[in-house]
Each structure stands twice: as C-alpha cells, then as structure tokens.
Write a protein that holds these residues in place. Structure first.
Motif, mmCIF file in Angstrom:
data_model
loop_
_atom_site.group_PDB
_atom_site.id
_atom_site.type_symbol
_atom_site.label_atom_id
_atom_site.label_comp_id
_atom_site.label_asym_id
_atom_site.label_seq_id
_atom_site.Cartn_x
_atom_site.Cartn_y
_atom_site.Cartn_z
ATOM 1 N N MET A 1 -15.772 -0.210 32.507
ATOM 2 C CA MET A 1 -15.530 -0.076 33.921
ATOM 3 C C MET A 1 -16.400 -1.095 34.647
ATOM 4 N N ASP A 2 -15.840 -1.721 35.670
ATOM 5 C CA ASP A 2 -16.555 -2.769 36.401
ATOM 6 C C ASP A 2 -17.580 -2.196 37.369
ATOM 7 N N ARG A 3 -18.729 -2.841 37.414
ATOM 8 C CA ARG A 3 -19.764 -2.497 38.402
ATOM 9 C C ARG A 3 -19.258 -2.846 39.791
ATOM 10 N N LEU A 4 -19.655 -2.046 40.755
ATOM 11 C CA LEU A 4 -19.285 -2.300 42.136
ATOM 12 C C LEU A 4 -20.319 -3.205 42.799
ATOM 13 N N ASP A 5 -19.856 -4.049 43.734
ATOM 14 C CA ASP A 5 -20.796 -4.888 44.484
ATOM 15 C C ASP A 5 -21.400 -4.072 45.632
ATOM 16 N N ASP A 6 -22.433 -4.620 46.251
ATOM 17 C CA ASP A 6 -23.160 -3.894 47.295
ATOM 18 C C ASP A 6 -22.270 -3.486 48.467
ATOM 19 N N ALA A 7 -21.372 -4.352 48.889
ATOM 20 C CA ALA A 7 -20.493 -4.034 50.019
ATOM 21 C C ALA A 7 -19.582 -2.864 49.678
ATOM 22 N N THR A 8 -19.046 -2.846 48.471
ATOM 23 C CA THR A 8 -18.176 -1.761 48.044
ATOM 24 C C THR A 8 -18.957 -0.461 47.918
ATOM 25 N N ILE A 9 -20.165 -0.541 47.387
ATOM 26 C CA ILE A 9 -21.007 0.651 47.265
ATOM 27 C C ILE A 9 -21.278 1.236 48.648
ATOM 28 N N SER A 10 -21.609 0.404 49.609
ATOM 29 C CA SER A 10 -21.868 0.885 50.972
ATOM 30 C C SER A 10 -20.633 1.568 51.548
ATOM 31 N N ALA A 11 -19.475 0.983 51.334
ATOM 32 C CA ALA A 11 -18.228 1.576 51.837
ATOM 33 C C ALA A 11 -17.950 2.912 51.157
ATOM 34 N N ARG A 12 -18.155 2.969 49.863
ATOM 35 C CA ARG A 12 -17.892 4.209 49.120
ATOM 36 C C ARG A 12 -18.902 5.294 49.505
ATOM 37 N N LEU A 13 -20.150 4.924 49.783
ATOM 38 C CA LEU A 13 -21.149 5.907 50.209
ATOM 39 C C LEU A 13 -20.746 6.571 51.521
ATOM 40 N N ALA A 14 -20.064 5.846 52.378
ATOM 41 C CA ALA A 14 -19.604 6.427 53.643
ATOM 42 C C ALA A 14 -18.614 7.572 53.396
ATOM 43 N N GLU A 15 -17.957 7.557 52.254
ATOM 44 C CA GLU A 15 -16.978 8.594 51.901
ATOM 45 C C GLU A 15 -17.641 9.834 51.294
ATOM 46 N N VAL A 16 -18.873 9.704 50.850
ATOM 47 C CA VAL A 16 -19.633 10.827 50.280
ATOM 48 C C VAL A 16 -21.002 10.867 50.954
ATOM 49 N N PRO A 17 -21.037 11.280 52.233
ATOM 50 C CA PRO A 17 -22.256 11.136 53.045
ATOM 51 C C PRO A 17 -23.460 11.952 52.578
ATOM 52 N N GLU A 18 -23.267 12.919 51.702
ATOM 53 C CA GLU A 18 -24.408 13.689 51.188
ATOM 54 C C GLU A 18 -25.199 12.898 50.151
ATOM 55 N N TRP A 19 -24.630 11.811 49.673
ATOM 56 C CA TRP A 19 -25.244 11.020 48.613
ATOM 57 C C TRP A 19 -25.994 9.837 49.205
ATOM 58 N N ARG A 20 -27.064 9.412 48.508
ATOM 59 C CA ARG A 20 -27.830 8.246 48.920
ATOM 60 C C ARG A 20 -28.028 7.343 47.691
ATOM 61 N N ARG A 21 -28.126 6.094 47.963
ATOM 62 C CA ARG A 21 -28.337 5.134 46.874
ATOM 63 C C ARG A 21 -29.816 4.953 46.610
ATOM 64 N N GLU A 22 -30.156 4.949 45.321
ATOM 65 C CA GLU A 22 -31.502 4.593 44.871
ATOM 66 C C GLU A 22 -31.330 3.643 43.698
ATOM 67 N N GLY A 23 -31.422 2.375 43.979
ATOM 68 C CA GLY A 23 -31.241 1.362 42.937
ATOM 69 C C GLY A 23 -29.824 1.394 42.401
ATOM 70 N N ASP A 24 -29.703 1.597 41.102
ATOM 71 C CA ASP A 24 -28.391 1.629 40.447
ATOM 72 C C ASP A 24 -27.853 3.043 40.290
ATOM 73 N N GLU A 25 -28.352 3.979 41.103
ATOM 74 C CA GLU A 25 -27.899 5.371 41.065
ATOM 75 C C GLU A 25 -27.524 5.822 42.465
ATOM 76 N N ILE A 26 -26.689 6.871 42.509
ATOM 77 C CA ILE A 26 -26.543 7.638 43.740
ATOM 78 C C ILE A 26 -27.063 9.026 43.445
ATOM 79 N N ARG A 27 -27.704 9.643 44.476
ATOM 80 C CA ARG A 27 -28.373 10.931 44.291
ATOM 81 C C ARG A 27 -28.008 11.882 45.418
ATOM 82 N N ARG A 28 -28.037 13.153 45.064
ATOM 83 C CA ARG A 28 -27.806 14.211 46.040
ATOM 84 C C ARG A 28 -28.581 15.444 45.604
ATOM 85 N N THR A 29 -29.069 16.204 46.581
ATOM 86 C CA THR A 29 -29.665 17.510 46.333
ATOM 87 C C THR A 29 -28.740 18.558 46.924
ATOM 88 N N VAL A 30 -28.437 19.571 46.134
ATOM 89 C CA VAL A 30 -27.602 20.691 46.572
ATOM 90 C C VAL A 30 -28.488 21.921 46.627
#
Length: 97
Positions: A1-30
């Motif tokens: 699977m292809d890695r996403l570029d920074d612009a795509t990651i930012s756009a995708r994060l807007a779709e899952v607002p509970e998540w935040r980026r930390e380096g090469d991971e996205i994180r969420r606390t439930v």
C-alpha cells in the motif's frame, strides 16, 4: 500500500477529527463510560482489525483506550489507517464513548 503525502494526510485527518498526527502515526484516546465498555470497544475494534488485516496499537488504562495506527510495511500512513480510524470512531460512538 502506498504511503500518503503530507497534503493527503492533512485532508484525511479532517475526516476523522478525533485523531491527531504524531510523526508516522495517527492517535486517538477514547474515554469509555466504564471498564466493561472499554473492553467491549477493544473487542469490536479487534473484529474490524482482523477483517482489514490491519491492527492498531492499543493501550488500555481503566476506561481510557489509547489507539495508534500506522502501516509498518509501508513505513508510514496509508489509506488503510484512515479506513480503520473511521471504523474505530463508529465503534466508539456506538458504545457511547
């Protein structure tokens, strides 16, 4: 699977607002209402992770779940991470978290 570029990651994060980026991971606390519900959420996440063959890191602290997603084989974030993030969001909402 292809890695996403920074612009795509930012756009995708807007779709899952509970998540935040930390380096090469996205994180969420439930925060679940109680421990039993936290474990039910983990069980439901495990089912989805198995279906997708994509597994999050999960740290359980009483009723708080800390989740992290990355695609190790690709060395960063891919569409699969955001697909599972959206499923985790739905599971948390279904459990009132």
């Amino acid at each position: 699977m292809d890695r996403l570029d920074d612009a795509t990651i930012s756009a995708r994060l807007a779709e899952v607002p509970e998540w935040r980026r930390e380096g090469d991971e996205i994180r969420r606390t439930v925060a679940a209402p109680d421990f039993r519900t936290a474990i039910a959420i983990v069980n439901d996440v495990a089912e989805q992770a198995e279906k997708l063959n994509h597994h999050p890191d999960i740290d359980i602290r009483w009723r708080k779940l800390h989740l992290a997603l990355t695609t190790h084989d690709s060395g960063g974030l891919t569409e699969m991470d955001f697909k599972l993030a959206a499923r985790i969001d739905a599971i948390a909402a279904d459990h009132g978290a």
